[in-house]
Write an enzyme that holds these catalytic residues in place. Sequence first.
Site, PDB file in Angstrom:
ATOM      1  N   ASP A 279       0.761  -1.198   0.045  1.00 60.31           N
ATOM      2  CA  ASP A 279      -0.576   0.073   0.108  1.00 60.31           C
ATOM      3  C   ASP A 279       0.929   1.406  -0.399  1.00 60.31           C
ATOM      4  O   ASP A 279       1.597   1.707   0.822  1.00 60.31           O
ATOM      5  CB  ASP A 279      -1.302   0.038   1.037  1.00 60.31           C
ATOM      6  CG  ASP A 279      -1.693   1.251   1.118  1.00 60.31           C
ATOM      7  OD1 ASP A 279      -1.672   2.035   0.385  1.00 60.31           O
ATOM      8  OD2 ASP A 279      -2.632   1.212   2.174  1.00 60.31           O
TER       9      ASP A 279
ATOM     10  N   TYR B 163     -11.923  12.684  -3.974  1.00 61.37           N
ATOM     11  CA  TYR B 163     -10.495  12.642  -5.684  1.00 61.37           C
ATOM     12  C   TYR B 163      -9.700  13.545  -5.968  1.00 61.37           C
ATOM     13  O   TYR B 163      -8.981  13.412  -6.626  1.00 61.37           O
ATOM     14  CB  TYR B 163     -11.743  11.243  -6.363  1.00 61.37           C
ATOM     15  CG  TYR B 163     -10.978  11.282  -7.656  1.00 61.37           C
ATOM     16  CD1 TYR B 163      -9.032   9.587  -8.016  1.00 61.37           C
ATOM     17  CD2 TYR B 163     -10.858  11.200  -9.390  1.00 61.37           C
ATOM     18  CE1 TYR B 163      -8.988   8.961  -8.841  1.00 61.37           C
ATOM     19  CE2 TYR B 163      -9.690  11.113 -10.060  1.00 61.37           C
ATOM     20  CZ  TYR B 163      -9.045   9.906  -9.892  1.00 61.37           C
ATOM     21  OH  TYR B 163      -8.602   9.208 -11.131  1.00 61.37           O
TER      22      TYR B 163
ATOM     23  N   ARG C 115     -18.039   2.900 -13.652  1.00 58.74           N
ATOM     24  CA  ARG C 115     -17.304   3.628 -14.735  1.00 58.74           C
ATOM     25  C   ARG C 115     -19.093   2.872 -16.141  1.00 58.74           C
ATOM     26  O   ARG C 115     -19.251   2.807 -16.322  1.00 58.74           O
ATOM     27  CB  ARG C 115     -16.364   3.882 -15.398  1.00 58.74           C
ATOM     28  CG  ARG C 115     -15.054   4.582 -14.363  1.00 58.74           C
ATOM     29  CD  ARG C 115     -13.650   4.588 -15.100  1.00 58.74           C
ATOM     30  NE  ARG C 115     -13.112   3.506 -14.708  1.00 58.74           N
ATOM     31  CZ  ARG C 115     -11.952   3.327 -14.391  1.00 58.74           C
ATOM     32  NH1 ARG C 115     -11.092   5.044 -14.645  1.00 58.74           N
ATOM     33  NH2 ARG C 115     -10.963   2.838 -13.922  1.00 58.74           N
TER      34      ARG C 115
HETATM   35  N1  UDP Z   1     -22.691   7.417 -15.919  1.00 60.68           N
HETATM   36  C1  UDP Z   1     -24.286   7.021 -16.478  1.00 60.68           C
HETATM   37  N2  UDP Z   1     -24.232   5.285 -16.360  1.00 60.68           N
HETATM   38  C2  UDP Z   1     -23.400   4.721 -15.955  1.00 60.68           C
HETATM   39  C3  UDP Z   1     -22.575   5.534 -15.305  1.00 60.68           C
HETATM   40  C4  UDP Z   1     -22.177   6.481 -15.178  1.00 60.68           C
HETATM   41  O1  UDP Z   1     -24.850   7.794 -17.010  1.00 60.68           O
HETATM   42  O2  UDP Z   1     -24.164   3.674 -15.144  1.00 60.68           O
HETATM   43  C5  UDP Z   1     -22.304   8.255 -16.737  1.00 60.68           C
HETATM   44  C6  UDP Z   1     -22.294   9.498 -14.935  1.00 60.68           C
HETATM   45  O3  UDP Z   1     -23.564  10.486 -14.351  1.00 60.68           O
HETATM   46  C7  UDP Z   1     -21.357  10.342 -15.445  1.00 60.68           C
HETATM   47  C8  UDP Z   1     -20.736   9.748 -16.400  1.00 60.68           C
HETATM   48  O4  UDP Z   1     -21.147   9.263 -17.275  1.00 60.68           O
HETATM   49  O5  UDP Z   1     -22.216  11.402 -16.179  1.00 60.68           O
HETATM   50  C9  UDP Z   1     -19.133   9.316 -16.456  1.00 60.68           C
HETATM   51  O6  UDP Z   1     -18.871   8.883 -15.344  1.00 60.68           O
HETATM   52  P1  UDP Z   1     -18.021   7.466 -15.313  1.00 60.68           P
HETATM   53  O7  UDP Z   1     -18.687   7.908 -13.135  1.00 60.68           O
HETATM   54  O8  UDP Z   1     -17.411   7.194 -16.386  1.00 60.68           O
HETATM   55  O9  UDP Z   1     -16.948   9.043 -14.957  1.00 60.68           O
HETATM   56  P2  UDP Z   1     -16.351  10.038 -14.242  1.00 60.68           P
HETATM   57  O10 UDP Z   1     -16.534  10.991 -16.096  1.00 60.68           O
HETATM   58  O11 UDP Z   1     -18.043  10.727 -14.218  1.00 60.68           O
HETATM   59  O12 UDP Z   1     -15.596  10.337 -13.460  1.00 60.68           O
END
Ligand code: UDP
Length: 322
Positions: free
Chosen positions: A56, A145, A186
């Site tokens: 870690d 983050y 994601r």
């Molecule tokens: N998102 C979505 N459906 C999902 C997962 C994510 O509509 O099942 C949307 C999320 O709200 C964001 C975008 O997709 O607007 C990208 O999300 P991600 O978690 O991939 O990464 P971020 O760019 O937000 O870090």
Amino acid sequence: MRVLITGAAGFLGSHLVDRFLSEGYQVVGVDNLVTGSAGNLAHLDGNPRFRLIEHDISTPLYFDSDLEGVLHFASPASPVDYLELPIQTLKAGGLGTHNTLGLALRHGARYLLASTSEVYGDPQVHPQPESYWGNVNPVGPRGVYDEAKRYAEAMTMAYRRAHGLDTRIVRIFNTYGSRMRPGDGRVVSNFIVQGLRGEPMTVYGDGSQTRSFCYVDDEIEGIFKLYRSSRVDPTNIGNPDECGIRELVSLVMEATGSSVPPIFLPLPVDDPVVRRPDISVARRELGWSPTVTLRDGLRKTVDWFRELMGRPYARSRTLFGD
Ligand code: UDP
């Protein structure tokens, strides 16, 4: 030539390990396997130029042999992961950055920090050039983050100024491809898994928000070029081809052969409305720009997920998070 890469068992870290090995380097990987997976490095079993240290990085790491470079890629990196692991995320970006900078300094090594487009937060400048300072809510759930990475950038620049350390900072935009953890939450991995299972894709909000998705091979090429370049200021590496989430649904439906309509769920707190890198600097100073279109990249990624989901062990809850 030996480099040490933290987060080596993660999505980007493991691809970066492969890239350095293919260039003839010896690679020491470091990972605590919290969000990374040893499976991402299984193909390197028995490779005499690679070893993995399970550690870690928010606690100091002592390493005796010479190092040419230290690349800090360890961190939970999907919103679902860092919301579940808020303190570990802050520690990986804060203490982990401090520890890896110290390691690089002791070895006289070049240092590359994996930073993020999240330093721009919910941006009020669009597209985002490196000169934009961002719009981040420090006390919101994503702040763990975003602020960790902003601190990490500040700490990296402080080591450069105070100690003359040779540093690089890459701001990584949304990236997709093989070795994403299917359950990491994601959007690309969620939609692909949902499409392949014949489940509805889960659109958060009305799906009008945008992201700009870079295929992993392009991203790794940009990061490698930055590492080898003399560019010391933060550098955006991402694909400027902006895509709405509803448009992404159509592309993933096409790539997976799904015809199930999406469902709409609440938008997470502080979800950025738009995101698109200005990559003029990378084009000019690194001679880099992405080459893989979203349609082609998604096809390759779907092939990889299809193969993964066919393996019996891959149906485990841990991998898919459901
Ligand atoms: N998102 C979505 N459906 C999902 C997962 C994510 O509509 O099942 C949307 C999320 O709200 C964001 C975008 O997709 O607007 C990208 O999300 P991600 O978690 O991939 O990464 P971020 O760019 O937000 O870090």
